[in-house]
Design an enzyme around this catalytic site. Structure first.
Site, PDB file in Angstrom:
ATOM      1  N   ARG A  70     -49.399 -51.766  92.275  1.00  0.00           N
ATOM      2  CA  ARG A  70     -48.243 -52.048  91.410  1.00  0.00           C
ATOM      3  C   ARG A  70     -48.367 -51.210  90.137  1.00  0.00           C
ATOM      4  O   ARG A  70     -47.384 -50.692  89.607  1.00  0.00           O
ATOM      5  CB  ARG A  70     -48.156 -53.545  91.066  1.00  0.00           C
ATOM      6  CG  ARG A  70     -47.111 -53.819  89.993  1.00  0.00           C
ATOM      7  CD  ARG A  70     -46.657 -55.271  89.874  1.00  0.00           C
ATOM      8  NE  ARG A  70     -47.651 -56.267  90.129  1.00  0.00           N
ATOM      9  CZ  ARG A  70     -48.616 -56.641  89.276  1.00  0.00           C
ATOM     10  NH1 ARG A  70     -48.702 -56.103  88.065  1.00  0.00           N
ATOM     11  NH2 ARG A  70     -49.499 -57.567  89.611  1.00  0.00           N
TER      12      ARG A  70
ATOM     13  N   TYR B 288     -20.697 -48.438  85.473  1.00  0.00           N
ATOM     14  CA  TYR B 288     -20.845 -48.941  86.840  1.00  0.00           C
ATOM     15  C   TYR B 288     -20.728 -50.475  86.824  1.00  0.00           C
ATOM     16  O   TYR B 288     -21.306 -51.140  85.962  1.00  0.00           O
ATOM     17  CB  TYR B 288     -22.213 -48.485  87.375  1.00  0.00           C
ATOM     18  CG  TYR B 288     -22.639 -49.156  88.634  1.00  0.00           C
ATOM     19  CD1 TYR B 288     -21.873 -49.065  89.795  1.00  0.00           C
ATOM     20  CD2 TYR B 288     -23.804 -49.914  88.687  1.00  0.00           C
ATOM     21  CE1 TYR B 288     -22.266 -49.695  90.963  1.00  0.00           C
ATOM     22  CE2 TYR B 288     -24.208 -50.540  89.848  1.00  0.00           C
ATOM     23  CZ  TYR B 288     -23.433 -50.434  90.983  1.00  0.00           C
ATOM     24  OH  TYR B 288     -23.817 -51.069  92.137  1.00  0.00           O
TER      25      TYR B 288
ATOM     26  N   ASP C 269     -26.950 -42.925  81.526  1.00  0.00           N
ATOM     27  CA  ASP C 269     -26.998 -43.012  82.984  1.00  0.00           C
ATOM     28  C   ASP C 269     -26.520 -41.663  83.517  1.00  0.00           C
ATOM     29  O   ASP C 269     -25.340 -41.330  83.416  1.00  0.00           O
ATOM     30  CB  ASP C 269     -26.091 -44.169  83.442  1.00  0.00           C
ATOM     31  CG  ASP C 269     -26.153 -44.407  84.946  1.00  0.00           C
ATOM     32  OD1 ASP C 269     -26.456 -43.452  85.682  1.00  0.00           O
ATOM     33  OD2 ASP C 269     -25.878 -45.539  85.365  1.00  0.00           O
TER      34      ASP C 269
ATOM     35  N   LYS D 128     -28.780 -41.896  94.751  1.00  0.00           N
ATOM     36  CA  LYS D 128     -27.622 -41.001  94.846  1.00  0.00           C
ATOM     37  C   LYS D 128     -28.064 -39.537  95.006  1.00  0.00           C
ATOM     38  O   LYS D 128     -28.769 -39.229  95.942  1.00  0.00           O
ATOM     39  CB  LYS D 128     -26.729 -41.235  93.620  1.00  0.00           C
ATOM     40  CG  LYS D 128     -26.452 -42.735  93.348  1.00  0.00           C
ATOM     41  CD  LYS D 128     -25.689 -43.362  94.459  1.00  0.00           C
ATOM     42  CE  LYS D 128     -25.551 -44.873  94.504  1.00  0.00           C
ATOM     43  NZ  LYS D 128     -25.990 -45.764  93.528  1.00  0.00           N
TER      44      LYS D 128
HETATM   45  C1  LIG Z   1     -23.693 -44.774  87.890  1.00  0.00           C
HETATM   46  C2  LIG Z   1     -24.571 -45.785  88.552  1.00  0.00           C
HETATM   47  N1  LIG Z   1     -25.563 -46.343  87.863  1.00  0.00           N
HETATM   48  C3  LIG Z   1     -26.384 -47.262  88.415  1.00  0.00           C
HETATM   49  C4  LIG Z   1     -26.203 -47.686  89.709  1.00  0.00           C
HETATM   50  C5  LIG Z   1     -27.118 -48.726  90.294  1.00  0.00           C
HETATM   51  O1  LIG Z   1     -28.050 -48.144  91.150  1.00  0.00           O
HETATM   52  P1  LIG Z   1     -28.701 -48.855  92.419  1.00  0.00           P
HETATM   53  O2  LIG Z   1     -27.603 -49.153  93.390  1.00  0.00           O
HETATM   54  O3  LIG Z   1     -29.705 -47.866  92.920  1.00  0.00           O
HETATM   55  O4  LIG Z   1     -29.338 -50.117  91.921  1.00  0.00           O
HETATM   56  C6  LIG Z   1     -25.182 -47.132  90.478  1.00  0.00           C
HETATM   57  C7  LIG Z   1     -24.969 -47.547  91.873  1.00  0.00           C
HETATM   58  O5  LIG Z   1     -23.957 -47.265  92.485  1.00  0.00           O
HETATM   59  C8  LIG Z   1     -24.335 -46.153  89.880  1.00  0.00           C
HETATM   60  O6  LIG Z   1     -23.315 -45.591  90.561  1.00  0.00           O
END
Ligand SMILES: Cc1ncc(COP(=O)(O)O)c(C=O)c1O
Length: 380
Positions: A46, A98, A170, A195
């Site tokens: 971990r 998001y 982000d 992604k």
């Molecule tokens: C812009 C963005 N940030 C964060 C996330 C969250 O990521 P995760 O689905 O890997 O938890 C997403 C998921 O679609 C996203 O599109």
């Protein structure tokens, strides 16, 4: 080194034991110690894992940070970063973030006494108005999901720092290939590695990359204490995905531009949101802040009926949540990724019932366009 070289080599030193060119998947939970207190620097998985460490080193180089920490998902990375706030603190956040981020902030973190203002971060004046003496964090998403609005990372970082707030960006939609938030003034970059970084739709993960050693130390402490680590297998998948990030992004970019231009000319499409189009209200900012425009596009078909008829008819494009994979993925934000945002608020932000989002893949672009065109025949 250049970006493509770093994608392939940063963190990817040959295995010291065997010389293996690919970093091995260290699928172990613990490490044998020679004697009490005498070990090779690895104690418990971990806390540290060599496959995860290789990915973290790679990400730190790509984003230009002092260090990176990899988490079990993008949301786990956001959760870890949010521990920089405490009860009584205030966070200013993009109002078009998001949906999962919005849900985590409003339904979970708010219960612990952190308050939020969701504002249009495209407007520095709106951000400035929202800042309070207790504001500790500015959470930005640019381009935003799914309306493809931008915010000026450099200007907002300067504003936030003047007011003692940490800037988190982000960078999931752009990837470090197109945008480097730390170089523009941000303090922490986060990714859903699910992604573009992984790029093959076969892993869920997240990462936080910090500019300062202090933030890296805190994120390490949180990673070990709360435990939402990225597994060795997923670390390996992301590390492997990143080796082709530059070439994938190049093709994503070419295909993205071609699809956006075609959609913008199509009579059934009411509006196209893509920063690479000169009609985009922040096209100039996109050119200044990004080195390309990417493969994320959203477009308006006028009604839920039109969107659902169109989505029922696509064949090559896969209907599904997520984005950034080699395959073209198409989705309906209002009922999928953004369903957790109240309807009124969603409509106000432009996440309408007729809005469709596409993550343009790296297939032959003529095939993608042909599929979209035949599906658009179902639109009235
Ligand atoms: C812009 C963005 N940030 C964060 C996330 C969250 O990521 P995760 O689905 O890997 O938890 C997403 C998921 O679609 C996203 O599109």
């Amino acid at each position: 080194m250049g970006f493509s070289t770093d994608c392939i080599h940063a963190g990817n030193a040959p295995d010291p034991t065997t010389g293996a060119v690919a970093v091995p998947i260290y699928q172990t939970s613990t490490y044998v110690q020679e004697a009490l207190g005498k070990h090779k620097g690895w104690e418990y998985a971990r806390t540290q894992n060599p496959t995860r460490a290789a990915l973290e080193e790679n990400l730190a180089v790509l984003e230009g940070g002092a260090g990176a920490r990899a988490f079990a998902s993008g949301m786990a990375a956001i959760t870890a970063i949010s521990t920089l706030t405490k009860a009584g603190d205030h966070v200013v956040c993009s109002n078009m973030t998001y949906g999962g981020t919005y849900r985590y902030f409003t339904k979970i973190l708010a219960r612990y006494g952190v308050t939020f203002s969701f504002v249009d971060t495209a407007s520095a004046a709106d951000v400035e108005r929202a800042i309070r003496p207790e504001t500790r964090m500015l959470h930005l998403e640019t381009p935003t999901n799914p309306t493809m609005r931008l915010c000026d990372i450099a200007a907002l970082s300067e504003l936030a720092h003047r007011n003692g707030a940490v800037v988190v960006v982000d960078n999931t939609f752009a990837s470090p290939y197109l945008q480097k938030p730390l170089a523009l003034g941000a303090d922490i970059v986060m990714h859903s590695t699910t992604k573009f970084l992984n790029g093959h739709s076969d892993s869920v993960g997240g990462a936080a990359i910090a500019k300062s050693k202090e933030h890296v130390e805190w994120l390490s402490f949180v990673q070990n204490s709360s435990g939402a680590i990225l597994s060795p297998m997923d670390s390996w998948l992301v590390l492997r995905g990143i080796k082709t990030l530059a070439v994938r992004m190049e093709r994503h970019e070419t295909n993205g531009r071609a699809v956006a231009e075609r959609l913008a000319k199509h009579p059934k499409v009411r509006k196209v949101n893509y920063p690479g189009l000169s009609s985009h209200p922040q096209h100039a900012l996109a050119k200044k802040q990004m080195s390309g425009f990417g493969a994320m596009i959203s477009f308006e078909l006028g009604s839920f009926e039109n969107a659902s008829a169109f989505l029922a008819r696509v064949r090559l494009c896969s209907l599904g949540e997520s984005l950034g994979g080699v395959e073209t993925l198409i989705s309906h934000p209002a009922t999928m990724t953004h369903a957790s945002i109240p309807e009124e608020e969603r409509e106000r932000l432009g996440v309408t019932a007729g809005l469709v989002r596409i993550s343009v893949g790296i297939e032959d672009v003529a095939d993608i366009i042909a599929d979209l065109e035949q599906a658009l025949e179902a639109v009235r």
